[in-house]
Design an enzyme around this catalytic site. Sequence first.
Site, PDB file in Angstrom:
ATOM      1  N   GLY A 181       0.819  -1.198   0.000  1.00  0.00           N
ATOM      2  CA  GLY A 181       0.000   0.000   0.000  1.00  0.00           C
ATOM      3  C   GLY A 181       0.855   1.251   0.000  1.00  0.00           C
ATOM      4  N   CYS A 182       0.255   2.371  -0.389  1.00  0.00           N
ATOM      5  CA  CYS A 182       1.017   3.625  -0.526  1.00  0.00           C
ATOM      6  C   CYS A 182       1.484   4.153   0.835  1.00  0.00           C
ATOM      7  CB  CYS A 182       0.197   4.663  -1.278  1.00  0.00           C
ATOM      8  SG  CYS A 182      -1.458   4.949  -0.627  1.00  0.00           S
ATOM      9  N   PHE A 183       0.550   4.267   1.805  1.00  0.00           N
ATOM     10  CA  PHE A 183       0.960   4.665   3.147  1.00  0.00           C
ATOM     11  C   PHE A 183       1.939   3.645   3.722  1.00  0.00           C
ATOM     12  CE2 PHE A 183      -2.952   7.422   4.076  1.00  0.00           C
ATOM     13  CZ  PHE A 183      -2.217   8.588   4.195  1.00  0.00           C
TER      14      PHE A 183
END
Length: 323
Positions: A130-132
């Site tokens: 995921g990006c976070f």
Amino acid sequence: MAIKIGIIGGAGYTAGELLRLLINHPEAEIVFVHSSSNAGEPIVNVHQGLLGETDLVFSDSYPLNDIDLLFLCSAHGHSRKFWEENERPQGLKVIDLAQDYRDESNGYVYGLPELNVARIAEADSVANPGCFATALQLSLLPLASAGLLPADGEINITALTGSTGAGVKPGATTHFSWRTDNLSVYKPFGHQHLIEIGATLNKLQPGHTSKINFIPMRGDFARGIFAVTHVDCTLSEEEATALYKDYYRDAPFAVVSDRPVDLKQAVNTNKAIIHVEKHGDKLLITCAEDNLLKGASGQAVQNMNIMFGLDQREGLRLKPSAF
């Protein structure tokens, strides 16, 4: 010989960025881009920034036997459904950009190169982080690898993301009139990316009981993530900087800066730029990345390069804006 590629879920932001990268990748050949809602339409009608770059049209079929690698860019939950409905040809490699297999089920390897590069190189199935989760893990991996996460303390994180992180489908919190000149908190202490972050940290530093207090925020910009972490740490600033630089010495896209970082340094690149500084007994870690590149499609291409024995930087030598 070019890597023959198919894309499922071709109309979203991550697919658009993936296409931008693959069209200019010297070892990539795009065989099909599937979108059930846009079948037969030129790709540039949806991804207008690709005008003049490609004549590809969206397909209503996905001939899996004709490709070497499949990118799954559909919404979370759709990847498992896809494999329930379709047979995977022997030898087909897969990179999934959804969260379906980030728990490494069904033989998938968690695709954070700075953690698992050797395993990714041998993998047929990779679950893109995921990006976070990418920004936050890159902020903490060196500490965890050295056993320096506080045994009974807390890890405090605030991170802002651009509106593209919410996907292409319009929503109440993504419209320009609401998002511009505005900030808001969402999913405090309970964001779904905490699951994969916790799993990684527990592997690197088994038995640590640090509580992760994560406050995600919506920023009034289109792309990028700016994450700020602080944690109790006995290292001096010089020792912490040396630890981070040593950990990332062979990681081409994890860049440790001696100076404070800002978001524009990372936007439109596949870099995660990290800075550490000491304030009393607290170590402050800042990390800037592009949520659509290092946080999604750029990292997916980086994983493709690793899986096929290419230089990690192939097709990803992108330059930030000067302004």
